[in-house]
Enzyme design. Structure first.
Site, PDB file in Angstrom:
ATOM      1  N   GLU A  51      50.534  49.092  47.739  1.00 16.02           N
ATOM      2  CA  GLU A  51      49.233  48.509  47.385  1.00 16.02           C
ATOM      3  C   GLU A  51      49.004  48.741  45.773  1.00 16.02           C
ATOM      4  OE1 GLU A  51      47.439  46.505  49.059  1.00 16.02           O
ATOM      5  OE2 GLU A  51      48.389  46.690  50.925  1.00 16.02           O
ATOM      6  N   TYR A 133      39.240  49.324  47.443  1.00 16.19           N
ATOM      7  CA  TYR A 133      40.348  48.373  47.970  1.00 16.19           C
ATOM      8  C   TYR A 133      41.322  49.362  48.366  1.00 16.19           C
ATOM      9  CZ  TYR A 133      44.211  45.734  48.954  1.00 16.19           C
ATOM     10  OH  TYR A 133      45.246  44.967  49.597  1.00 16.19           O
ATOM     11  N   ASP A 151      41.028  42.160  49.391  1.00 16.01           N
ATOM     12  CA  ASP A 151      41.454  41.621  48.203  1.00 16.01           C
ATOM     13  C   ASP A 151      41.351  40.362  47.728  1.00 16.01           C
ATOM     14  OD1 ASP A 151      42.953  40.225  49.755  1.00 16.01           O
ATOM     15  OD2 ASP A 151      45.166  40.820  48.988  1.00 16.01           O
TER      16      ASP A 151
END
Length: 354
Positions: A51, A133, A151
């Site tokens: 990520e 996020y 996202d």
């Protein structure tokens, strides 16, 4: 058209998750860092690593970097114990180098607590470098927690589903709220990855493939006839152009490399000497010596474009040199230079072989 709009308005938002998850079960992309539906959850370290790498970067670009990192540093403890210079060199080319510094800080924080990541979104937010996020993504994908993961792909899907036309970035709050309305309690990680996949393969920025979309019947953007206009983005401002000089100092088949300061642009990276250019201004600190021009190096950063005059000095006799290391020119690709300096190196090497 009116009938289509009425149908979309009456569509139950709670129907979104079952439809999307059924689609994801069949169409999930196979990615190096992903466990497919029904498989055991992924190692939190690998979810977090992927990520962080995927921020502002494409899946295709991340693949080789992810493979290298997990081969060299297979656990968060391995990464925590790594030499900063080695990690920064391995990151070279991915850009946004503050992510690599945060990566090390986070790995060391996790190692300090026994090598275990917190298993909640709130706990993850306390780690260095984990924003809203990333914490939500790790909580949902690695630990199965219900978390709202938004996202760029999810943002686009949700903006179209709910026909949210408030221009970005102001519209982000409305998009996040709407995403929260459709995120399920169960399988939140699969739901997040399904939304990402839908945005990447079906609900694309240009020419969305609406006839293949499992959410088409409930999509207000589709009902209105122009989903590709959403989300509405503010007009881009022209980026300033910065200028400077980059120096190639060579002796006996080796080129001088310096280590950039730990903070600031490209912090902690190996680089060629330069004249102090930055995001805020042009270069000014010229390196004294007998130089010849070697061409122009151009590179685009997020907030500005850069043009560097490449200056060459081979077997210099009277050059005031900064402290650094002498690196064999024949293996310069292995030095882990940031892209802008790697471009300069390639320009020099190409000039010898043309």
């Amino acid at each position: 058209m009116q009938a289509r709009e009425e149908a979309a308005k009456s569509f139950d938002p709670e129907a979104i998750a079952p439809l999307l998850l059924a689609w994801y079960d069949t169409n999930a992309r196979r990615l190096p860092w992903r466990r497919l539906p029904g498989e055991e959850r992924q190692d939190p370290y690998r979810v977090w690593l992927s990520e962080v790498m995927l921020q502002q970067t494409t899946v295709a670009a991340v693949g080789p970097y992810y493979s290298k990192f997990t081969e060299v540093w297979p656990t968060v403890g391995d990464l925590a114990a790594a030499d900063d210079a080695d990690v920064m060199a391995a990151w070279a080319g991915l850009g946004y180098y503050a992510r690599a510094r945060n990566l090390l800080a986070c790995a060391r924080a996790v190692a300090a607590r026994g090598g275990n990541f917190p298993d909640t979104e709130a706990g993850l937010r306390e780690l260095p470098g984990l924003g809203e996020y990333t914490a939500a993504a790790v909580a949902a994908i690695a630990f199965g927690r219900r978390a709202v993961v938004v996202d760029a792909n999810v943002e686009r899907v949700v903006a179209r589903l709910f026909a949210i036309d408030e221009p970005l970035p102001a519209g982000k709050a409305a998009i996040r709220f709407a995403a929260g309305q459709v995120t399920p309690e169960e399988r939140a990680g699969d739901f997040a990855q399904g939304m990402m996949d839908l945005g990447a393969t079906i609900c694309t920025a240009r020419s969305p493939r609406c006839m293949l979309c499992p959410l088409r019947e409930g999509c207000r953007g589709y009902a209105q006839g122009s989903p590709e206009r959403l989300p509405v983005k503010a007009a881009k401002k022209a980026k300033p152009v910065r200028t400077g000089r980059v120096y190639w100092v060579e002796r006996d088949g080796k080129v001088l490399l310096v280590r950039r300061p730990g903070r600031g642009m490209l912090g902690g990276m190996r680089a060629l000497p330069d004249d102090g250019w930055s995001a805020k201004g042009d270069g000014a600190d010229a390196l004294a010596g007998d130089w010849r021009a070697g061409g122009i190096v151009r590179h685009g950063f997020t907030h500005f474009d850069l043009e560097l005059q490449l200056m060459l000095s081979v077997q210099p006799q009277a050059v005031s040199l900064p402290q650094g290391e002498w690196w064999p020119v024949e293996t310069i690709e292995a030095a882990g230079l940031p892209t802008v300096f790697a471009k300069a190196a390639r320009l020099v090497v190409a000039g010898r072989t043309d």
